[in-house]
Structures are given as C-alpha cells and as structure tokens.
Design a protein around this motif. Sequence first.
Motif, short mmCIF file in Angstrom:
data_model
loop_
_atom_site.label_atom_id
_atom_site.label_comp_id
_atom_site.label_asym_id
_atom_site.label_seq_id
_atom_site.Cartn_x
_atom_site.Cartn_y
_atom_site.Cartn_z
N LEU A 151 18.04 -19.77 30.60
CA LEU A 151 16.77 -20.32 31.37
C LEU A 151 16.79 -19.95 32.85
N ALA A 152 17.45 -19.26 33.28
CA ALA A 152 17.69 -19.13 35.10
C ALA A 152 16.20 -18.46 35.31
N ALA A 153 16.06 -17.55 34.72
CA ALA A 153 14.82 -16.65 35.17
C ALA A 153 13.56 -17.39 34.91
N PRO A 154 13.21 -18.07 33.81
CA PRO A 154 11.95 -18.82 33.71
C PRO A 154 11.96 -19.90 34.70
N VAL A 155 13.27 -20.74 35.01
CA VAL A 155 13.23 -21.79 36.00
C VAL A 155 12.56 -21.28 37.24
N VAL A 156 13.41 -20.20 37.75
CA VAL A 156 12.88 -19.71 39.12
C VAL A 156 11.51 -19.30 39.14
N ALA A 157 10.94 -18.66 37.99
CA ALA A 157 9.58 -18.52 38.11
C ALA A 157 8.62 -19.80 38.04
N LEU A 158 9.21 -20.73 37.45
CA LEU A 158 8.29 -22.00 37.33
C LEU A 158 8.41 -22.69 38.63
N TYR A 159 9.39 -22.47 39.37
CA TYR A 159 9.37 -23.18 40.76
C TYR A 159 8.67 -22.46 41.84
N VAL A 160 8.65 -21.19 41.73
CA VAL A 160 8.07 -20.50 42.52
C VAL A 160 6.41 -20.70 42.32
N SER A 161 5.97 -20.79 41.07
CA SER A 161 4.90 -20.97 40.64
C SER A 161 4.25 -22.47 41.10
N LEU A 162 5.32 -23.40 40.98
CA LEU A 162 4.79 -24.87 41.66
C LEU A 162 4.71 -24.83 43.25
N ALA A 163 5.50 -24.10 43.82
CA ALA A 163 5.23 -24.02 45.21
C ALA A 163 3.93 -23.47 45.57
N HIS A 164 3.46 -22.54 44.94
CA HIS A 164 2.15 -22.08 45.01
C HIS A 164 0.78 -22.95 44.52
N ALA A 165 1.28 -23.86 43.52
CA ALA A 165 0.23 -24.60 43.04
C ALA A 165 0.27 -26.04 43.81
N ILE A 166 0.96 -26.35 44.41
CA ILE A 166 1.13 -27.66 45.25
C ILE A 166 0.35 -27.45 46.49
N ARG A 167 0.13 -26.13 46.99
CA ARG A 167 -0.40 -25.81 48.28
C ARG A 167 -1.61 -26.08 48.09
N PRO A 168 -2.48 -26.46 49.44
CA PRO A 168 -4.08 -26.64 49.39
C PRO A 168 -4.76 -25.29 49.03
N HIS A 169 -5.60 -25.40 48.13
CA HIS A 169 -6.44 -24.12 47.67
C HIS A 169 -7.75 -24.36 47.39
N ALA A 170 -8.71 -23.58 48.24
CA ALA A 170 -10.21 -23.55 48.00
C ALA A 170 -10.65 -22.76 46.69
N HIS A 171 -11.19 -23.74 45.91
CA HIS A 171 -11.42 -23.37 44.47
C HIS A 171 -12.56 -22.20 44.42
#
Length: 351
Positions: free
Chosen positions: A197-217
Amino acid sequence: MVTAVLGAFGAATGSMLGAATLTDLPSDTAMVDLTRRASGVEAPSVVLRQTSARTADRVFTAGTLDGRWDASQARQRYAAAGWSVSEIEVVHDQAGVADPAAWTSDYIPSRYDRFTAEHHGLVVAIAGMSVGGKTTVGVDAWAAGSPVLRILLVAGVALGLSAGWLLAAAVARRIHSTHPAHRITVAALSATTVLVLAAPVVALYVSLAHAIRPHAHTGGPLPGVHHALSPVPYWTAAPPWLLPASSAVGGLLVIVTVVFAARPQPARLAAVGIPTGGVRIDDDFEVAANMVKDSIAEARTDRRAAQRLLFLSAYPDWTPDPLDRMRGRLIDSGVPAAFLTTTQPSGPPQP
C-alpha cells in the motif's frame, strides 16, 4: 504505519463522499446548448470528457466560427439566462501559422477573450481565440466547490487515523502473549501489507496536500483525493493500473492479517500441545471466577443450590469441622444460614 495507511484511505473516503454532493456535469446535449449560447449561432462542436487522477472530472466542447466573436454579447446572453458572470479578460498576442510547402512560418495577430459563468453549482469557462478570419469558441465545464466537501475530507482523515491507531493497538494486544511464530507471522503480514500500500498511500497524501489548499473554483476543477485511485496515470512513469491494483491487493492482505491475528494460540498451552480453541489462560481464570460468583448468587435464593455449593466447597472432607468453616464463609458471602443446615454431615444431599 497502520495509522498512516488508514488515515490516507480515510481521506479518500471523505473525498469520495464529498464529491457525491457536487453538481453533476451536463450531458452532451446540454453542452451543445451551452456552446450555442456562447457562440450565438449554430456551429459544429465536439464534446470531450476528461477524467484526471488529481482533480474532479470536466467536460469540454468547442466550435469554429467564421469571422470575429463578440465576447460581450456572449456574456450578456449568459447573464440573461440567470448565470453569474465575471468580467471579460482580453489578451492580445501573436499566433504562428506554418507553411509546410515552403518550410516557413509567419506570425499573425491573435486575440483571446475569456469569462466565467456560474449557475446552480456548475462553473463554465467561455473562451474564444480569434486568428485571422476564424474564431474557435470553447466551453469548459466543471462542478463548483461545496463547504460539505472540506468537512467530509477532514472528518475522513480524522476517523481514518483514529481507526488505524485503535486497530494497531488491538492487534498488538491480541498477539502479545501468543506463540513467537504467530507474532512473527502477523508482523510479516503487516509489513507486506504496508509495502503493497506504500504507493497508493503516498499518492493519497500528495493529493490531500493539494486538496486542503485554498482553491478558486472558477480556476478549474477542484483537487480531489480519491481520484488518485482511478484507473488513469497518476505519475507519468507509472502504469495506470498500479494504484487501484495495489489498493485492492492491500485490502485483501489487511483482511487476512486481521483474521489471522484474531485467532491466536497461547504460547504456554501450545508448547505442550494442548488445544485451546482460541481461549487464553487469563480468560480461563476469569471464566472460573465468574462461575463461582454465579453459584454464590444462585445459592442466595435457592436452598438446594446452597447445599450443593456447601458440600462442593468442602469436598472431599465432609466432616463437621470443614463443613462448619465453609458454612461460615458462605454466610459471610450473603447465603442465608437457613439454607446451609443439613442432617447429612457424612455426604452431600441426595436428589
């Protein structure tokens, strides 16, 4: 490691639930209508749908017009239809036009007009690029953000981390007193699961870091976490099946590890070959103590039960002195003295 793994998949679950609250993308027919409203005329258009491993889905359509395109009229048409529209952005540039026969290219003036419109949770970006005597008008649509999305994302991370910590602690406590071979097997299964599960976990945390940043829809589709597990390439060098396949195999290993850890064999009984049926020595003592408490509770209300308990407690010496000592202890435990009288000091009462 287990806590980190379940935290990542908790974030993906929260992201997936949050995405279900977003507005659905328009159909192909609706996209053609949006393009007609943008261009102002009937023009051939092609509808393309895009699925990304890092953001929400989007749908795009474009059509070509002869002559100039008036972005202000397109903006007025969208505003009249009830859309919230932004100001028009205009960029003047030059576009390269190649001549294959002469192996040359010329640069001619170009104009790029763009504005966004929003209605009922849907965002569309209308853009037109004019080069020479033709204009390409494109409509790019995606779902707007939702406050519930971020709440579910944070809740998923918190619940995933908590569940991972509790699961790891429960398994560690369960196998603490088991046979060394059993502990080594559980540890090996756990390590293998984490590696898979190492590869999926790394990808999920990278995506989480982008998702919690402010984003203009209005700037594009929202970043998501669960999209990383879609069957599309997340990393350029990785095959598209890597993350979903690793997640599926890792999920099966988690089930195998938990089931194996839940049925341990105590080390002391296993050493002499005594079958345990999954019951630990500490549990045997607790069961015996509960049986004694239940017998005393029954003896407080049942005369025959009290007499049986008296003779069992004094076994095998049923002489008056041992019986009197046990009678006193039972009376101290709340058994009525009237239930402990007997005319048979030499043996237990007969049924």
